[in-house]
Design an enzyme around this catalytic site. Structure first.
Site, mmCIF file in Angstrom:
data_model
loop_
_atom_site.group_PDB
_atom_site.id
_atom_site.type_symbol
_atom_site.label_atom_id
_atom_site.label_comp_id
_atom_site.label_asym_id
_atom_site.label_seq_id
_atom_site.Cartn_x
_atom_site.Cartn_y
_atom_site.Cartn_z
ATOM 1 C CB SER A 146 -0.906 0.015 1.242
ATOM 2 O OG SER A 146 -1.559 1.269 1.367
ATOM 3 C CE1 TYR A 159 -3.884 -2.222 5.099
ATOM 4 C CE2 TYR A 159 -3.186 -0.030 4.436
ATOM 5 C CZ TYR A 159 -3.633 -1.293 4.109
ATOM 6 O OH TYR A 159 -3.831 -1.635 2.793
#
Length: 256
Positions: A146, A159
């Protein structure tokens, strides 16, 4: 399609938005697949939609953070198709994705769950896939990471940390196992619009903020934008690409 992955045997770990796109593109490019996800009904539905004859795809329950589950998926690929050429690890846990606070307010149970899946799970997948690919003469691993690994957001710290850890693992695999014929790369998507966003609207302001950050304003990314790059990285045409993180984000990130 060009047959970029003709007769390659690839495991896709993690279906859903991007994962369904990976499965379709890889099949269209000629691959034989093992599709795994914790949602057995999703696995069944995607497998039946893409390969109703059951000739090129095997579906399996896959809990990426469970070693026995991952080992069984690798064995299924080898026992069914005779080899393993590629692995795309696409599953993720975003337990803190929409929590408003930072590290001070972070519930440690959310942190532990994200790390269990996104970090430990990727390690387990690599641990079991690499030997099978070495036995097959080499192969390619792709991680879905990501842009949060780079962005330094004020939230989603678990995350973001897990995605940065995946990049460290990717570079380790490329260096350690490259001489044995293993390549490893990561794809760092931005906002990729898929069917789940149509089913469950995102929090206020998220879509507008994402569009404002993109250099490409005409659309958001789609699962096939990620899948097209993944197909290249898993193919022989990508055989001189390793240890790289490539963003698919419409120009949100600018990195050398």
């Amino acid at each position: 399609m060009t047959g970029l992955l003709e007769d390659k045997v690839i495991i896709v770990g993690g279906l859903g938005g991007i994962g369904n796109g990976l499965a379709r593109r890889f099949t269209d490019e000629g691959a034989r697949l093992v599709l795994g996800d914790i949602d057995a009904e999703l696995v069944r539905r995607v497998t039946d939609e893409i390969d109703p004859a059951g000739e090129r795809i095997r579906g399996t329950h896959l809990d990426g953070s469970d070693e026995q589950s991952v080992s069984a998926a690798v064995a299924l690929a080898v026992d069914t198709f005779g080899r393993l050429d590629g692995l795309h690890v696409n599953f993720t846990n975003a337990a803190d994705a929409y929590l408003p606070g930072g590290v001070v307010e972070l519930p440690l149970e959310a942190f532990d769950e994200v790390m269990r899946v996104n970090t430990r799970g990727f390690v387990i997948c690599a641990k079991h896939a690499i030997p099978a690919m070495v036995d097959s003469g080499g192969g390619s691993i792709v991680f879905t990471a990501s842009i949060d690994a780079y962005n330094g957001a004020g939230t989603r710290v678990s995350y973001a940390m897990s995605k940065a850890a995946e990049l460290a693992l990717m570079r380790h695999i490329a260096r350690r196992y490259g001489p044995k014929g293993i390549r490893c790369n990561a794809i760092a998507p931005g906002l990729i619009w898929h069917y789940k966003f149509d089913q469950q609207p995102m929090p206020d302001g998220v879509v507008e903020q994402a569009r404002a950050r993109q250099m490409i304003k005409s659309r958001f990314g789609t699962p096939n934008d990620v899948a097209a790059l993944a197909a290249l990285l898993l193919s022989d045409d990508g055989s001189f690409i390793t240890a790289q993180t490539i963003s698919v984000d419409g120009g949100v990130t600018f990195r050398p």
